[in-house]
Design an enzyme around this catalytic site. Structure first.
Site, mmCIF file in Angstrom:
data_model
loop_
_atom_site.group_PDB
_atom_site.id
_atom_site.type_symbol
_atom_site.label_atom_id
_atom_site.label_comp_id
_atom_site.label_asym_id
_atom_site.label_seq_id
_atom_site.Cartn_x
_atom_site.Cartn_y
_atom_site.Cartn_z
ATOM 1 N N HIS A 1 29.611 42.547 39.084
ATOM 2 C CA HIS A 1 28.318 42.123 38.735
ATOM 3 C C HIS A 1 27.316 43.392 38.561
ATOM 4 C CE1 HIS A 1 24.364 39.664 38.789
ATOM 5 N NE2 HIS A 1 25.154 38.961 38.395
ATOM 6 N N ASP B 1 30.643 33.007 37.888
ATOM 7 C CA ASP B 1 31.493 32.382 36.649
ATOM 8 C C ASP B 1 33.022 32.369 37.069
ATOM 9 O OD1 ASP B 1 29.607 32.018 34.826
ATOM 10 O OD2 ASP B 1 29.233 34.220 34.824
HETATM 11 N N1 CMC Z 1 37.275 44.276 35.868
HETATM 12 C C1 CMC Z 1 37.601 45.678 35.965
HETATM 13 N N2 CMC Z 1 36.978 46.721 36.124
HETATM 14 C C2 CMC Z 1 35.646 46.378 36.406
HETATM 15 C C3 CMC Z 1 34.886 45.154 36.211
HETATM 16 C C4 CMC Z 1 36.162 44.142 35.957
HETATM 17 N N3 CMC Z 1 35.796 42.877 36.014
HETATM 18 N N4 CMC Z 1 33.699 45.158 36.492
HETATM 19 C C5 CMC Z 1 33.454 46.588 36.694
HETATM 20 N N5 CMC Z 1 34.566 47.324 36.609
HETATM 21 C C6 CMC Z 1 34.698 48.530 37.024
HETATM 22 C C7 CMC Z 1 33.975 49.437 35.562
HETATM 23 O O1 CMC Z 1 35.026 49.750 34.744
HETATM 24 C C8 CMC Z 1 33.807 50.711 36.562
HETATM 25 O O2 CMC Z 1 34.735 51.376 36.595
HETATM 26 P P1 CMC Z 1 34.650 53.181 36.997
HETATM 27 O O3 CMC Z 1 33.377 53.457 37.965
HETATM 28 O O4 CMC Z 1 35.885 53.674 37.010
HETATM 29 O O5 CMC Z 1 34.115 53.674 35.202
HETATM 30 C C9 CMC Z 1 33.085 50.144 38.057
HETATM 31 O O6 CMC Z 1 33.901 49.108 37.950
HETATM 32 C C10 CMC Z 1 31.601 50.033 37.919
HETATM 33 O O7 CMC Z 1 31.253 49.116 37.021
HETATM 34 P P2 CMC Z 1 29.828 49.222 36.276
HETATM 35 O O8 CMC Z 1 30.722 49.484 34.807
HETATM 36 O O9 CMC Z 1 28.980 49.730 36.690
HETATM 37 O O10 CMC Z 1 29.687 47.365 36.183
HETATM 38 P P3 CMC Z 1 28.481 46.899 35.169
HETATM 39 O O11 CMC Z 1 27.176 46.863 36.067
HETATM 40 O O12 CMC Z 1 28.187 47.777 33.748
HETATM 41 O O13 CMC Z 1 28.990 45.677 34.793
HETATM 42 C C11 CMC Z 1 29.470 43.487 34.525
HETATM 43 C C12 CMC Z 1 28.670 44.428 35.428
HETATM 44 C C13 CMC Z 1 29.326 41.990 34.968
HETATM 45 C C14 CMC Z 1 29.363 43.567 32.995
HETATM 46 C C15 CMC Z 1 31.132 43.641 34.699
HETATM 47 O O14 CMC Z 1 31.244 43.651 36.224
HETATM 48 C C16 CMC Z 1 32.122 42.727 33.905
HETATM 49 O O15 CMC Z 1 32.263 43.176 32.571
HETATM 50 N N6 CMC Z 1 32.654 41.914 34.838
HETATM 51 C C17 CMC Z 1 33.251 40.631 34.023
HETATM 52 C C18 CMC Z 1 32.588 39.860 33.136
HETATM 53 C C19 CMC Z 1 31.743 38.813 33.956
HETATM 54 O O16 CMC Z 1 32.305 38.159 34.959
HETATM 55 N N7 CMC Z 1 30.396 38.782 33.842
HETATM 56 C C20 CMC Z 1 29.664 37.552 34.567
HETATM 57 C C21 CMC Z 1 28.623 38.357 35.175
HETATM 58 S S1 CMC Z 1 27.923 37.000 36.383
HETATM 59 C C22 CMC Z 1 27.079 36.004 35.438
HETATM 60 C C23 CMC Z 1 25.816 36.127 35.302
HETATM 61 O O17 CMC Z 1 25.030 36.458 36.134
HETATM 62 O O18 CMC Z 1 25.295 36.318 34.027
#
Ligand code: CMC
Length: 427
Positions: free
Chosen positions: A308, A365
């Site tokens: 998240h 989700d």
């Molecule tokens: N699977 C694998 N790796 C992940 C995931 C995941 N679901 N989420 C984050 N990471 C990794 C990411 O690659 C990064 O790795 P590194 O530090 O090695 O580069 C690290 O964890 C930190 O993540 P981040 O990029 O800072 O995370 P973010 O804040 O940009 O992304 C997110 C948040 C929700 C978009 C992402 O976690 C994601 O794509 N999750 C899957 C989609 C999902 O479930 N979305 C629903 C969000 S909740 C509903 C809502 O409130 O809208």
């Protein structure tokens, strides 16, 4: 909001800039950079807004590390147990829980505004039968701005509240209509003798040829899904609504913009993506492959329903949904293999160093898609239901922003393009 004794000092080319630090009632304090450009010729750079408080708000509070979510100060778990969606909608919009008379008055207004203008129904026919319900919702909600524009004065608070009530009231009719149209079933009219969620279910699943039987467990499950998704602070779609609204645009058009922003798989589209992922996994033995893919930097695949932008702990909504999913499965006597895959996947991921180190926990989700599937909803409707629920949050933020009366939002940029150059003389 109190100004702290402390100040942030920035050293730049033009000497030092001293910036006040603002403190809210809870959460990290914020450096007030409003005068940074005007007084010091500097911009703040924060693509993705990871460190930016884009506004002040009194609606929803998230403690990312502790996994806490409060609506107007009330924990989400307490509201899920004791409140219902309509009462929570009132709380989010007006700041306090309603007394009995206020509740009845509010519900009366909502239930009396649930019909769509008959001409709106014609819009559905313009869509392909296989159109995604979110595409239909963006179109139909946007089109509503043509029906409520000239006679609405958004400078007037009563008119604003009426617009909010219309949106919350009509959204189930619009969402159910999108589904009915996609499967070739006649669009159902709302029924005022049923509560908000029961009426939504009858519009989704009812047919004109028989009476609709209300299942109280499914009504409660739907109501809880709506309540849990009602607001979530300054997420992408809420920020989109705020940004669109800051120009004074029609609220129906602003909410259509919010629906568009919600659609993506990184936001509201994740519940659909989780289910697709669980179906692809097929059996628990395939889980290690999926985990390996999620960890592989060269593979764009992410574990859907995990992680998240804000929470660095369990999303408190995921626990409530997980419990409700079990209850609904037991009630319906269904043994859904996808739930077993989901639980195994969660167990394995929570022990895996990659997920532990990055504080990646299941979000709302992860289980909501399974619950909606158990309730008989097709995957394409999941995000539409999220949009219906989140309308309450969008409306509350729109009212808050309009009450503040602030001007148009206008982010700046760090320009990295060409410096001034002149068009070549080709002669
Ligand atoms: N699977 C694998 N790796 C992940 C995931 C995941 N679901 N989420 C984050 N990471 C990794 C990411 O690659 C990064 O790795 P590194 O530090 O090695 O580069 C690290 O964890 C930190 O993540 P981040 O990029 O800072 O995370 P973010 O804040 O940009 O992304 C997110 C948040 C929700 C978009 C992402 O976690 C994601 O794509 N999750 C899957 C989609 C999902 O479930 N979305 C629903 C969000 S909740 C509903 C809502 O409130 O809208």
């Amino acid at each position: 909001m109190e100004k702290q004794r402390y100040k942030a000092i920035i050293s730049g080319e033009n000497g030092e800039a001293s910036l006040p630090i603002l403190k809210g009632t809870m959460g990290p304090p914020a450096v007030d950079i409003q005068q940074l450009n005007a007084e010091h010729g500097l911009l703040a750079f924060d693509p993705g807004f990871r460190s930016t408080a884009s506004c002040q708000s009194a609606i929803t509070y998230i403690d990312a590390d502790e996994g806490v979510l409060l609506y107007r100060g009330y924990p989400i778990e307490e509201l899920a147990e004791h409140s219902n969606f309509i009462e929570t909608a009132y709380l989010l919009m007006f700041g306090e829980l309603p007394n009995k008379a206020e509740y009845e008055d509010f519900w009366h207004s909502i239930s009396r505004h649930s019909l769509l203008h008959e001409q709106v129904l014609l819009f559905y026919r313009g869509f392909r039968r296989d159109a995604h319900p979110m595409a239909i919702m963006i179109g139909v909600v946007g089109a509503m701005s043509a029906f409520y524009h000239e006679d609405m004065n958004i400078q007037d608070r009563d008119d604003r509240i009426n617009a909010g009530i219309r949106l919350i009231a009509k959204m189930p009719t619009i969402a159910a209509g999108s589904y009915a149209y996609s499967i070739g079933r006649p669009l159902r009219y709302p029924r005022n003798d049923l509560g908000y969620s029961a009426n939504f279910l009858q519009m989704l699943f009812g047919v004109p040829s028989e009476d609709f039987v209300v299942d109280p467990v499914l009504v409660r499950a739907m109501d809880m899904i709506l309540l849990l998704h009602a607001d979530h602070e300054q997420n992408a779609s809420t920020s989109t609504v705020r940004l669109a609204a800051s120009s004074g645009a029609n609220p129906f058009a602003c909410i259509a913009a919010g629906i568009a922003s919600l659609w993506g798989p990184a936001h509201g589209g994740a519940n659909e993506a989780v289910l697709r992922m669980l179906m692809e996994i097929e059996k628990p033995e395939n889980i290690p492959n999926v985990i390996a893919r999620a960890k592989d930097k060269d593979d764009p695949f992410r574990l859907m329903g995990f992680g998240h932008r804000v929470y660095r702990n369990f999303d408190p909504r995921s626990r409530v949904i997980q419990k409700m999913t079990r209850e609904a499965l037991d009630h319906l006597g269904i043994d859904d293999p996808l739930l077993e895959i989901a639980m195994k996947l969660e167990e394995i991921a929570l022990k895996d160093e990659y997920f532990v180190e990055r504080k990646l926990y299941p979000n709302v989700d992860f289980y909501s898609g399974i619950l909606l599937r158990v309730m008989g909803l097709p995957m394409t409707m999941f995000t539409a239901i999220f949009a219906l629920a989140r309308t309450v949050g969008w409306v509350s933020h729109w009212l808050e922003l309009s009450d503040e009366g602030h001007g148009i939002d206008r982010p700046r940029q760090l320009y990295i393009g060409e410096k001034l150059r002149h068009y070549p003389n080709k002669k």
